[in-house]
Design an enzyme around this catalytic site. Structure first.
Site, mmCIF file in Angstrom:
data_model
loop_
_atom_site.group_PDB
_atom_site.id
_atom_site.type_symbol
_atom_site.label_atom_id
_atom_site.label_comp_id
_atom_site.label_asym_id
_atom_site.label_seq_id
_atom_site.Cartn_x
_atom_site.Cartn_y
_atom_site.Cartn_z
ATOM 1 C CB SER A 126 -0.936 -0.055 1.208
ATOM 2 O OG SER A 126 -2.135 0.568 0.896
ATOM 3 C CG HIS A 136 -5.810 -2.608 0.960
ATOM 4 N ND1 HIS A 136 -4.976 -2.462 -0.116
ATOM 5 C CD2 HIS A 136 -5.365 -1.751 1.908
ATOM 6 C CE1 HIS A 136 -4.069 -1.531 0.151
ATOM 7 N NE2 HIS A 136 -4.280 -1.095 1.379
HETATM 8 C C1 GCU Z 1 -5.482 4.719 1.726
HETATM 9 C C2 GCU Z 1 -4.903 5.508 0.578
HETATM 10 C C3 GCU Z 1 -4.105 4.604 -0.364
HETATM 11 C C4 GCU Z 1 -3.087 3.804 0.419
HETATM 12 C C5 GCU Z 1 -3.785 3.060 1.533
HETATM 13 C C6 GCU Z 1 -2.854 2.297 2.478
HETATM 14 O O1 GCU Z 1 -6.489 3.869 1.272
HETATM 15 O O2 GCU Z 1 -5.959 6.142 -0.079
HETATM 16 O O3 GCU Z 1 -3.448 5.383 -1.343
HETATM 17 O O4 GCU Z 1 -2.382 2.926 -0.427
HETATM 18 O O5 GCU Z 1 -4.467 3.982 2.352
HETATM 19 O O6 GCU Z 1 -1.710 2.673 2.663
HETATM 20 O O7 GCU Z 1 -3.353 1.322 3.080
#
Ligand code: GCU
Length: 414
Positions: free
Chosen positions: A251, A392
């Protein structure tokens, strides 16, 4: 209709494939001043530096180099960790000559069954080294951590109850059993992840008067820089094969890992786990999170210049396939998750595909695919991609693919 997958996402996002529209990606094999790139030498001498500069000036900001005074201290070494299967080390990397200044703490597990310097997976973690495994020896971070009601974290301080909180994302035993080491550090050692974090992070600690320039580094840059400092340590530890280090990031840390891997060719392999917008996903593809949304929700992550493109990603002089191409010719793994539409799995896949011509300049084996592969069906050779079922996250499935990928490219046999 796809569900809203991110609770904070109220605006500036799109889950409708019909609204994506058409876009033209900046050319991979033509320099910004119009020269055609036809060989790996031209890539290395012309296109690589040109693209790095464009990304630094317009997206991530400029990175400082290795600081003078950088030094390391091994604070703890246990030769019989994990029930005798591993060696555990905790190392502090100091960024200044003093042992009191800015620093980061690295947790290192090495497999005991392997003789000689071992290949290592390296990456930053979100909640402190002690959350990676329940091992009671791991030092609990004293730094700022985000409050988390479910985990009982209040007052921005970590506690004993959070040991092993993120263990499912690191599968230490699996990595060790496969003959790899694992090195990790808390990303908050470099910069606490909130808009004022830079004031106590390395961005201000390393420069006496921080003046925010349009191409100043942001938090993503600070985390990426920290990854390179971990590599500085690996090069000094004879138990580690510093030529076989796979940099992994999930992420926002995946965005940082790609930027670190693009700049620092000492990383022999880079793994992007659901890095999404500002990471592996194409910015021009208007799907999931957008540049505008990224910069408004996380104003501290990127350089001030990036904000100029909030409403016009089409005018960015780069797109993210070029960032992936900066990893070439080194093996690259891009992973998405089906329920993580926020990160735009298709945009990550298309970006990885669009990076392949750079690998072909180096005569690397690549597989062009027009269609998104099915769920849990990894595709590709030197650039590999999968779309895992589920949310995610980083799971055992993801790690098994990364371990197989590393076995193949590092020639690791068990
Ligand atoms: C949020 C953000 C993303 C990022 C994510 C994370 O959702 O919008 O860009 O990748 O956090 O780090 O879990």
């Amino acid at each position: 209709n796809l569900p809203l997958l991110n609770v904070n996402a109220q605006e500036n996002f799109n889950y409708d494939e019909a609204k994506v529209g058409t876009y033209l990606l900046p050319s991979l094999l033509q320099t910004p001043d119009g020269k055609k790139i036809t060989s790996s030498t031209q890539w290395n001498n012309l296109q690589r530096p040109a693209l790095l500069k464009l990304f630094a000036d317009n997206v991530y900001g400029r990175l400082p180099g290795k600081p003078r005074g950088l030094h390391f201290k091994v604070n703890l070494e246990d030769k019989a960790a994990l029930g005798g299967k591993a060696i555990l080390k905790q190392i502090t990397i100091y960024f200044t000559p003093a042992d009191t200044g800015a620093s980061m703490d690295v947790l290192l597990y090495l497999p005991k069954q392997v003789k000689g310097p071992v290949p290592v997976f390296a990456g930053l973690n979100f909640k402190g080294n002690h959350t990676v495994h329940t091992d009671p020896q791991i030092k609990i971070t004293k730094r700022w951590v985000a409050d988390d009601k479910n985990a009982g974290i209040t007052g921005n301080r970590a506690n004993e109850n959070t040991r092993g909180l993120q263990a499912s994302r690191w599968v230490v035993e699996e990595i060790i059993a496969r003959g790899y080491g694992l090195a990790t550090a808390y990303y908050g050692d470099l910069e606490p992840d909130h808009p004022e974090g830079w004031q106590t992070g390395i961005r201000s600690q390393l420069s006496k008067s921080l003046q925010i320039q349009p191409n100043e580094w942001g938090a993503i840059g600070a985390w990426a820089w920290g990854m390179s400092r971990m590599m500085d340590y690996f090069e000094t530890d004879p138990a580690i094969n510093a030529k076989k280090v796979a940099l992994q990031g999930h992420s926002r840390i995946g965005k940082a890992a790609l930027w670190a891997g693009a700049n620092d060719t000492r990383f022999a392999m880079v793994i992007s786990n659901e890095s999404g917008e500002g990471g592996a996903a194409l910015a021009r593809r208007w799907y999931g999170e957008t540049v505008a949304r990224l910069n408004s929700a996380f104003p501290h992550w990127f350089s001030p210049n990036y904000k100029k493109f909030n409403d016009k990603p089409n005018e960015l002089p780069v797109d993210q396939h070029q960032l992936l191409a900066l990893i070439a010719p080194r093996p690259l793994y891009v992973a998405s998750a089906q329920e993580d539409q926020w990160s735009d799995p298709k945009g990550e896949f298309l970006s990885a595909q669009a990076a392949l011509p750079a690998y072909q300049l180096f005569a690397k084996k690549v597989i062009h695919q027009n269609e998104m592969p099915g769920l849990n069906q990894p595709v590709g050779e030197t650039v590999r991609y999968h779309n895992r079922s589920g949310k995610h996250d980083v799971t055992l499935y993801d790690w098994q693919q990364y371990l197989d990928f590393a076995d193949k490219h590092f020639g690791n046999k068990q």
